[in-house]
Design an enzyme around this catalytic site. Sequence first.
Site, PDB file in Angstrom:
ATOM      1  N   GLU A  43       0.720  -1.144  -0.081  1.00  0.00           N
ATOM      2  CA  GLU A  43       0.022  -0.214  -0.065  1.00  0.00           C
ATOM      3  C   GLU A  43       0.841   1.258  -0.166  1.00  0.00           C
ATOM      4  OE1 GLU A  43      -3.874   1.930   2.474  1.00  0.00           O
ATOM      5  OE2 GLU A  43      -2.434   0.708   3.438  1.00  0.00           O
ATOM      6  N   LYS A 116     -10.075   2.324  -2.278  1.00  0.00           N
ATOM      7  CA  LYS A 116     -10.373   1.754  -1.000  1.00  0.00           C
ATOM      8  C   LYS A 116     -11.685   2.179  -0.353  1.00  0.00           C
ATOM      9  CE  LYS A 116      -7.504   1.519   3.312  1.00  0.00           C
ATOM     10  NZ  LYS A 116      -6.324   1.960   3.879  1.00  0.00           N
ATOM     11  N   CYS A 153      -5.863  -2.752   2.815  1.00  0.00           N
ATOM     12  CA  CYS A 153      -5.570  -2.802   4.130  1.00  0.00           C
ATOM     13  C   CYS A 153      -6.612  -2.567   5.009  1.00  0.00           C
ATOM     14  CB  CYS A 153      -4.613  -1.117   4.336  1.00  0.00           C
ATOM     15  SG  CYS A 153      -3.901  -1.306   5.791  1.00  0.00           S
TER      16      CYS A 153
END
Length: 291
Positions: A43, A116, A153
């Site tokens: 990331e 995300k 994540c």
Amino acid sequence: MPTVKVGLVQMSCTENKEENISKAIARVRIAAAQGAQIVCLQELFTSLYFCDVEDYDNFKLAEPIPGPSTEALSQVAMETGVVIIASLFEKRAQGIYHNTTAVIDADGSYLGKYRKMHIPDDPAYYEKFYFTPGDLGYKVFKTKFATFGVLICWDQWYPEAARITALMGAEILFYPTAIGWATAQDEATNTEQYNAWQTIQRSHAVANGVHVVSVNRVGLEQDGAMKFWGGSFVSNPFGSILYQASHDAEEVKVMDIDLSKTDSYRTHWPFLRDRRIDSYQPITKRFIDED
């Protein structure tokens, strides 16, 4: 293809964006030389993890997608014949920024991006200051070597995200990640946190009958206050760890993933067959109150 060779690039980063990109490209080439067909980077690999502070100057790190970084990686993908999964800080428009992963196919073509969906806000992880939540929904990418999904994540803690992506046809779930320990924290807590992080992702592999590949950064950042814990790993659909990286070292690892066994996993443990989709409407509520 029944067997896919997946490359994991676990590395440390500096303040110099060009150095980080060059380092990542060099490691993609190493993975390709070892036979990798799909390479996943961690990331926000082009910078330090800047979300430890709320600083307007950090918005200067962002770029459009497609943009300079995807162009550089597309050239590498075309030269090496590998698929690249690249997590970047996206500037979508003035005042609108996303934590985004771009996917580049083995011929260098840009396939698209995933933004995300789940944005954390914790001490030293002030992502809500920087990132607008994703609005593209969950995504799968049909590449030369496999059809896979990318989640980022904080997404990795949410079984709903893994489930939906798997239901869309993902054969592998990739999780580019940046997570670490405060260096002042005790070792027992460190171990407990890492185990929880790995366990939740292994559970996604089991529940959905897919392989999971999680790629984390490593090294000290935030003036030594944060140690990114590495520990990148690959899990098969039974939750078995096929590979786990160290907590301290930069690593490039290529692993074989046998996709021909997915049907066997899913028929022996038929979780997808036995889902009671008629009973799941309450999941769309924030909380199920008594009234």
